[in-house]
Write a protein that holds these residues in place. Structure first.
Motif, PDB file in Angstrom:
ATOM      1  N   PRO A  70       0.813  -1.216   0.000  1.00 45.20           N
ATOM      2  CA  PRO A  70       0.000   0.000   0.000  1.00 45.20           C
ATOM      3  C   PRO A  70       0.847   1.268   0.000  1.00 45.20           C
ATOM      4  O   PRO A  70       0.416   2.309  -0.491  1.00 45.20           O
ATOM      5  CB  PRO A  70      -0.828  -0.113   1.280  1.00 45.20           C
ATOM      6  CG  PRO A  70      -0.053  -1.027   2.159  1.00 45.20           C
ATOM      7  CD  PRO A  70       0.625  -2.002   1.243  1.00 45.20           C
ATOM      8  N   ALA A 107       1.296   2.553  -3.443  1.00 48.03           N
ATOM      9  CA  ALA A 107       0.104   3.256  -3.914  1.00 48.03           C
ATOM     10  C   ALA A 107       0.054   4.680  -3.363  1.00 48.03           C
ATOM     11  O   ALA A 107      -0.353   5.613  -4.059  1.00 48.03           O
ATOM     12  CB  ALA A 107      -1.157   2.494  -3.507  1.00 48.03           C
ATOM     13  N   GLU A 108       0.485   4.850  -2.112  1.00 47.25           N
ATOM     14  CA  GLU A 108       0.508   6.177  -1.511  1.00 47.25           C
ATOM     15  C   GLU A 108       1.563   7.055  -2.180  1.00 47.25           C
ATOM     16  O   GLU A 108       1.327   8.229  -2.465  1.00 47.25           O
ATOM     17  CB  GLU A 108       0.793   6.070  -0.011  1.00 47.25           C
ATOM     18  CG  GLU A 108      -0.207   5.252   0.784  1.00 47.25           C
ATOM     19  CD  GLU A 108      -1.582   5.878   0.838  1.00 47.25           C
ATOM     20  OE1 GLU A 108      -1.674   7.116   0.784  1.00 47.25           O
ATOM     21  OE2 GLU A 108      -2.560   5.135   0.925  1.00 47.25           O
ATOM     22  N   PHE A 117      -5.926   0.611  -6.748  1.00 49.84           N
ATOM     23  CA  PHE A 117      -4.997  -0.434  -6.300  1.00 49.84           C
ATOM     24  C   PHE A 117      -5.735  -1.760  -6.413  1.00 49.84           C
ATOM     25  O   PHE A 117      -6.818  -1.927  -5.831  1.00 49.84           O
ATOM     26  CB  PHE A 117      -4.572  -0.155  -4.858  1.00 49.84           C
ATOM     27  CG  PHE A 117      -3.716  -1.222  -4.213  1.00 49.84           C
ATOM     28  CD1 PHE A 117      -2.336  -1.110  -4.210  1.00 49.84           C
ATOM     29  CD2 PHE A 117      -4.296  -2.320  -3.586  1.00 49.84           C
ATOM     30  CE1 PHE A 117      -1.536  -2.082  -3.598  1.00 49.84           C
ATOM     31  CE2 PHE A 117      -3.514  -3.295  -2.976  1.00 49.84           C
ATOM     32  CZ  PHE A 117      -2.132  -3.173  -2.982  1.00 49.84           C
ATOM     33  N   SER A 155     -13.174   2.986  -2.473  1.00 43.15           N
ATOM     34  CA  SER A 155     -12.887   1.549  -2.537  1.00 43.15           C
ATOM     35  C   SER A 155     -14.153   0.703  -2.728  1.00 43.15           C
ATOM     36  O   SER A 155     -14.150  -0.261  -3.494  1.00 43.15           O
ATOM     37  CB  SER A 155     -12.157   1.104  -1.268  1.00 43.15           C
ATOM     38  OG  SER A 155     -10.880   1.695  -1.197  1.00 43.15           O
ATOM     39  N   VAL A 162      -3.187  -4.705   3.112  1.00 42.83           N
ATOM     40  CA  VAL A 162      -2.979  -3.958   1.868  1.00 42.83           C
ATOM     41  C   VAL A 162      -4.173  -3.076   1.534  1.00 42.83           C
ATOM     42  O   VAL A 162      -4.043  -2.113   0.778  1.00 42.83           O
ATOM     43  CB  VAL A 162      -2.671  -4.903   0.683  1.00 42.83           C
ATOM     44  CG1 VAL A 162      -1.353  -5.619   0.898  1.00 42.83           C
ATOM     45  CG2 VAL A 162      -3.803  -5.883   0.431  1.00 42.83           C
ATOM     46  N   ASP A 168      -4.395  -0.284   5.157  1.00 46.31           N
ATOM     47  CA  ASP A 168      -3.384   0.776   5.230  1.00 46.31           C
ATOM     48  C   ASP A 168      -3.299   1.585   3.941  1.00 46.31           C
ATOM     49  O   ASP A 168      -2.291   2.245   3.676  1.00 46.31           O
ATOM     50  CB  ASP A 168      -2.015   0.170   5.531  1.00 46.31           C
ATOM     51  CG  ASP A 168      -1.909  -0.347   6.960  1.00 46.31           C
ATOM     52  OD1 ASP A 168      -2.919  -0.266   7.694  1.00 46.31           O
ATOM     53  OD2 ASP A 168      -0.832  -0.825   7.343  1.00 46.31           O
ATOM     54  N   ASN A 169      -4.345   1.553   3.159  1.00 46.48           N
ATOM     55  CA  ASN A 169      -4.355   2.179   1.842  1.00 46.48           C
ATOM     56  C   ASN A 169      -5.407   3.285   1.813  1.00 46.48           C
ATOM     57  O   ASN A 169      -6.592   3.013   1.999  1.00 46.48           O
ATOM     58  CB  ASN A 169      -4.696   1.117   0.787  1.00 46.48           C
ATOM     59  CG  ASN A 169      -4.032   1.370  -0.536  1.00 46.48           C
ATOM     60  OD1 ASN A 169      -3.870   2.515  -0.944  1.00 46.48           O
ATOM     61  ND2 ASN A 169      -3.651   0.297  -1.217  1.00 46.48           N
ATOM     62  N   ARG A 185      -5.896   5.014  -0.900  1.00 47.47           N
ATOM     63  CA  ARG A 185      -6.315   5.063  -2.291  1.00 47.47           C
ATOM     64  C   ARG A 185      -7.462   4.077  -2.512  1.00 47.47           C
ATOM     65  O   ARG A 185      -7.614   3.112  -1.747  1.00 47.47           O
ATOM     66  CB  ARG A 185      -5.151   4.720  -3.229  1.00 47.47           C
ATOM     67  CG  ARG A 185      -3.807   5.305  -2.831  1.00 47.47           C
ATOM     68  CD  ARG A 185      -3.834   6.793  -2.596  1.00 47.47           C
ATOM     69  NE  ARG A 185      -4.199   7.539  -3.799  1.00 47.47           N
ATOM     70  CZ  ARG A 185      -4.358   8.837  -3.848  1.00 47.47           C
ATOM     71  NH1 ARG A 185      -4.223   9.569  -2.754  1.00 47.47           N
ATOM     72  NH2 ARG A 185      -4.691   9.430  -4.989  1.00 47.47           N
ATOM     73  N   ALA A 206      -9.003   0.908  -3.263  1.00 44.59           N
ATOM     74  CA  ALA A 206      -8.271  -0.367  -3.279  1.00 44.59           C
ATOM     75  C   ALA A 206      -9.210  -1.551  -3.119  1.00 44.59           C
ATOM     76  O   ALA A 206     -10.142  -1.515  -2.308  1.00 44.59           O
ATOM     77  CB  ALA A 206      -7.224  -0.379  -2.166  1.00 44.59           C
TER      78      ALA A 206
END
Length: 292
Positions: free
Chosen positions: A166, A169-170, A177, A205, A233, A236-237, A239, A241
């Motif tokens: 992740p 992705a950040e 993601f 998401s 994953v 902690d994302n 974005r 995901a």
């Protein structure tokens, strides 16, 4: 009478021309937008890429003129007449580059497991990590053909920590993601189907999960729908995901599908279709979260 009609026609044409000029002027003004820098670490880069050469830093509270954008980067002219690329997030957290198609998107693809982590095993002892990478590579190829910018958390049989996935992705400020996995049940041949997991509801998401899952309709095994998944994953994302469990690896029936090239092609093609729905903003979801 004829002369009057000609005058009216001429006036009408002039009105159209003036409206056109006004619209063009408005579009030009909004396109060449001047914005203040509100972050501490803004900089100009040679290319729209985080690994590109850094040309110079830009002071907070200075202004830049946005000339064009590519993915989530903008090409700017500074108030000191310097030109270069900068990440849109370097301007401020509120400044967003419009992403209206998959060709404008930055996407991170995560092939689950890898290296020392084999993942789940099939009845014959085949390793999950082999197939997650196969699916991830195939999806990456299709997305690049669509014009998307694609990053992979791994592109070979290497060990990558869960936290770094992740984090990538950040770092690239990904617009989506996608993580590939294959499920496993406590006993062989006791479960079947694929599931689309999300964690956050309010960062896109859930909508991404619904859009992708809505396209997974003709795979030949059960669609178990969209569900909440407490996976690192995803958790902690920040974005948009999702994690795709694309069949049970220790089900003989599912595994025969997982290893089939037609099934692989169908899954990755359907994911591309779902991503197109997501970025184009179409409301065509047909699957609702089990926990909504």
């Amino acid at each position: 009478m004829q002369e009057s009609e000609n005058e009216n026609s001429s006036s009408y044409l002039w009105l159209i021309l003036l409206l056109f000029i006004a619209v063009l002027g408005f579009r030009t003004y909004t396109y060449f937008e001047q914005v203040p820098i509100e972050t501490e670490n803004a900089a100009l880069y040679e290319k729209p890429e985080i690994s590109a050469k850094k040309e110079c830093s830009i002071q907070k509270n200075s202004r830049v003129k946005v000339l064009k954008h590519k993915y989530n980067w903008v090409y700017v002219k500074t108030d000191k007449n310097k030109y270069g690329w900068m990440g849109s997030w370097m301007i401020s957290s509120d400044y967003k580059v419009p992403i209206n198609s998959i060709s404008e998107a930055t996407i991170v693809i995560d092939a689950g497991h890898g290296g020392e982590d084999s993942g789940a095993l099939s009845i014959q002892g085949k390793q999950e990590k082999t197939y997650t990478l196969k699916y991830a590579k195939q999806l990456a190829e299709k997305l690049r053909k669509e014009g998307a910018r694609v990053y992979m958390t791994r592109s070979s049989n290497e060990t990558v920590s869960l936290s770094k996935r992740p984090l990538l992705a950040e770092q690239v400020h990904a617009d989506a993601f996608i993580s590939f996995h294959f499920d496993s049940s406590p006993q062989n041949n006791t479960a079947t189907g694929f599931t689309t997991y999300y964690y956050h509801k309010d960062n896109g998401s859930l909508r991404l999960a619904n859009d992708i899952n809505s396209q997974l309709t003709s795979l030949g095994i059960d669609n178990r729908g969209v569900d909440f998944g407490n996976f690192l994953v995803l958790r902690d994302n920040t974005r948009p995901a999702v994690l795709l469990e694309s069949g049970y690896i220790n089900s003989a029936r599912d595994f025969s599908m997982i290893t089939d090239s037609n099934y692989q092609n169908q899954v990755t093609s359907d994911v591309v279709k779902g991503l197109k729905l997501f970025f184009e903003g179409k409301d065509e979801n047909t699957v609702i979260s089990n926990n909504s």
